[in-house]
Scaffold this motif. Structure first.
Motif, PDB file in Angstrom:
ATOM      1  N   ALA A   1       9.315   1.976   1.730  1.00  0.00           N
ATOM      2  CA  ALA A   1       8.590   0.989   2.541  1.00  0.00           C
ATOM      3  C   ALA A   1       9.284  -0.365   2.468  1.00  0.00           C
ATOM      4  O   ALA A   1       9.782  -0.772   1.418  1.00  0.00           O
ATOM      5  CB  ALA A   1       7.145   0.856   2.053  1.00  0.00           C
TER       6      ALA A   1
ATOM      7  N   ASP B   1       5.730   5.724  -2.063  1.00  0.00           N
ATOM      8  CA  ASP B   1       6.758   5.648  -1.026  1.00  0.00           C
ATOM      9  C   ASP B   1       7.547   4.355  -1.202  1.00  0.00           C
ATOM     10  O   ASP B   1       7.191   3.303  -0.672  1.00  0.00           O
ATOM     11  CB  ASP B   1       6.104   5.681   0.365  1.00  0.00           C
TER      12      ASP B   1
ATOM     13  N   ASP C   1       0.832  -1.212   0.000  1.00  0.00           N
ATOM     14  CA  ASP C   1       0.000   0.000   0.000  1.00  0.00           C
ATOM     15  C   ASP C   1       0.864   1.258   0.000  1.00  0.00           C
ATOM     16  O   ASP C   1       0.566   2.221  -0.725  1.00  0.00           O
ATOM     17  CB  ASP C   1      -0.926   0.001   1.219  1.00  0.00           C
ATOM     18  N   ARG C   2       1.914   1.273   0.824  1.00  0.00           N
ATOM     19  CA  ARG C   2       2.790   2.441   0.852  1.00  0.00           C
ATOM     20  C   ARG C   2       3.511   2.625  -0.483  1.00  0.00           C
ATOM     21  O   ARG C   2       3.641   3.748  -0.976  1.00  0.00           O
ATOM     22  CB  ARG C   2       3.809   2.301   1.978  1.00  0.00           C
TER      23      ARG C   2
ATOM     24  N   THR D   1       1.482   4.226  -3.236  1.00  0.00           N
ATOM     25  CA  THR D   1       1.316   5.682  -3.129  1.00  0.00           C
ATOM     26  C   THR D   1       2.587   6.434  -3.495  1.00  0.00           C
ATOM     27  O   THR D   1       2.613   7.662  -3.410  1.00  0.00           O
ATOM     28  CB  THR D   1       0.882   6.066  -1.704  1.00  0.00           C
TER      29      THR D   1
END
Length: 451
Positions: free
Chosen positions: A236, A233, A227-228, A231
């Motif tokens: 992670a 990032d 999920d990170r 987005t």
């Protein structure tokens, strides 16, 4: 329902099945609390309790018979025809050894032993020893049975035989008694089963949820890292390790994210100098323009170009020329602030972004870069190479309000600095006043223009 919820239900059912089977087996053994008889079933427990009561009544009848015999002897010697102990006792008594069916259907008030009073071998009366059916005696019977014992209904010749859990099972029992199905002092097998089953359900649910959380923890970490990363990032990491499938998956995913992070870095980094490339310049320029416009701040841009770089390549070779570019990038980084951003736009062209910097500050930064390049020759292959740089300066919002226009204004100022003889810097919108007759240097020309 989530995967953790489904696993929790499955684990609970798996744990609950043997627990309930064990609880049923335990209840089948007739487990009872202290103070009650131990039995293998409800029927056998009632029988044992009834036997205990009958044994106590029989023992009391023997004691009463001994008392009545002694009383009859005393009464015979005194010439009495009736005697009773305790004195004054009256009422409907249950007579030891006599079937209650043969006695009047009246409420029993005592248990009595009866002995004939004889004088010269002839029966002249009767002596009675009586045990009152008071609360103390009933409590003694209840203690023997392990449950509450009370007087039965006197209606009907054998009413006590119809009561649930009857104590009298034959005609020798003189009292009409009944025994409660459950003793206040203990719990029956059904109660035990319900209590154990309830505790098993709660314990199994808690343990099932814990096991489900333990089983899905690596998956939740993997999902959080994905999920990170989705987005943007790419820092992670899953932190999932181990030799099983999830551990290997976590290791591979961390490696993939690290590779993507490095790819992202290289996509915005100039491979030769380590500065940001043209793509990074466009992203940061757009971001800084938005920030300066939102907060009403100034923002400076320097467009730099290495003077006579083609001559360096032609005279010393491209390898030396690359080394000069690397050294130039290092000197630029050495004189600008930490918040300032340097980029290689292409070839020998560089751009420096100066957040929250006005015209005076931008001109100072251009002067410091020019001095750092000019004052110390570049050493390459045991040879000192003199290098200079020209710069164009533009400031938001004085010269432009968009990133593209601001960069174009700095480029036009750079062309003016080149036209003025190089090794100088020019502010956008001004023209350097070159005075060849006075012998002023290029740097002095630029300073004159800035004044």
């Amino acid at each position: 329902m989530t995967l953790r919820g489904r696993l929790a239900v499955a684990f609970t059912l798996i744990l609950l099945a043997p627990t309930l089977v064990g609880a049923a087996a335990l209840a089948g053994l007739g487990v009872m609390t202290p103070g009650s008889a131990t039995a293998t079933g409800a029927g056998q427990g009632d029988a044992i309790a009834g036997t205990a009561v009958r044994s106590l009544v029989a023992a009391r009848c023997r004691d009463l018979s001994a008392t009545a015999t002694s009383l009859a002897a005393t009464a015979s010697a005194a010439g009495q025809s009736f005697a009773v102990v305790p004195a004054g006792s009256s009422g409907a008594w249950a007579i030891c050894g006599v079937d209650p069916a043969e006695l009047p259907a009246a409420a029993q008030t005592g248990l009595a032993a009866r002995v004939e009073i004889r004088h010269d071998g002839v029966a002249t009366g009767e002596a009675y020893a009586v045990q009152p059916l008071d609360d103390a005696f009933l409590a003694e019977l209840s203690a023997a049975a392990g449950r509450r014992v009370s007087l039965a209904d006197a209606s009907g010749s054998r009413a006590y035989g119809q009561i649930s859990n009857p104590i009298a099972s034959d005609a020798t029992m003189p009292l009409r008694l009944r025994m409660d199905a459950a003793s206040p002092a203990g719990r029956g097998p059904l109660t035990v089963l319900l209590v154990v089953a309830g505790a098993a359900v709660v314990a199994s649910a808690l343990l099932g949820w814990w096991l489900a959380s333990l089983a899905t923890r690596p998956l939740r970490r993997l999902l959080a890292a994905v999920d990170r990363a989705s987005t943007g990032d790419l820092t992670a990491r899953t932190a999932v390790r181990g030799r099983d499938e999830t551990g290997r998956l976590g290791l591979r995913l961390d490696g993939l994210l690290a590779g993507l992070q490095e790819t992202q870095r290289l996509s915005v980094t100039d491979a030769l100098t380590g500065l940001g490339n043209r793509r990074a310049l466009a992203e940061h320029l757009h971001r800084e323009i938005e920030r300066a416009g939102r907060f009403g701040r100034t923002f400076g841009v320097l467009a730099l170009d290495l003077d006579h770089f083609k001559e360096i390549n032609d005279s010393h070779g491209h390898r030396v020329g690359d080394g000069v570019l690397v050294e130039l990038a290092a000197r630029i980084r050495g004189v600008i602030r930490e918040v300032d951003l340097a980029f290689r736009q292409g070839g020998e062209e560089f751009v420096v972004l100066l957040p929250e910097t006005d015209i005076a500050g931008s001109l100072t930064a251009a002067r410091r870069i020019g001095d750092a390049v000019r004052d110390t020759p570049f050493a390459r292959d045991d040879e000192a190479i003199a290098v200079t740089v020209s710069a164009g300066v533009a400031v938001f919002p004085r010269h432009a309000r968009t990133g593209e226009d601001l960069l174009e204004a700095a480029d036009q100022a750079l062309y003016a600095a080149k036209a003025a003889g190089r090794d100088t810097f020019v502010l956008a919108g001004t023209q350097p006043q070159e005075d060849r007759g006075t012998g002023s240097s290029h740097r002095d020309v630029a300073l004159g223009a800035l004044r």
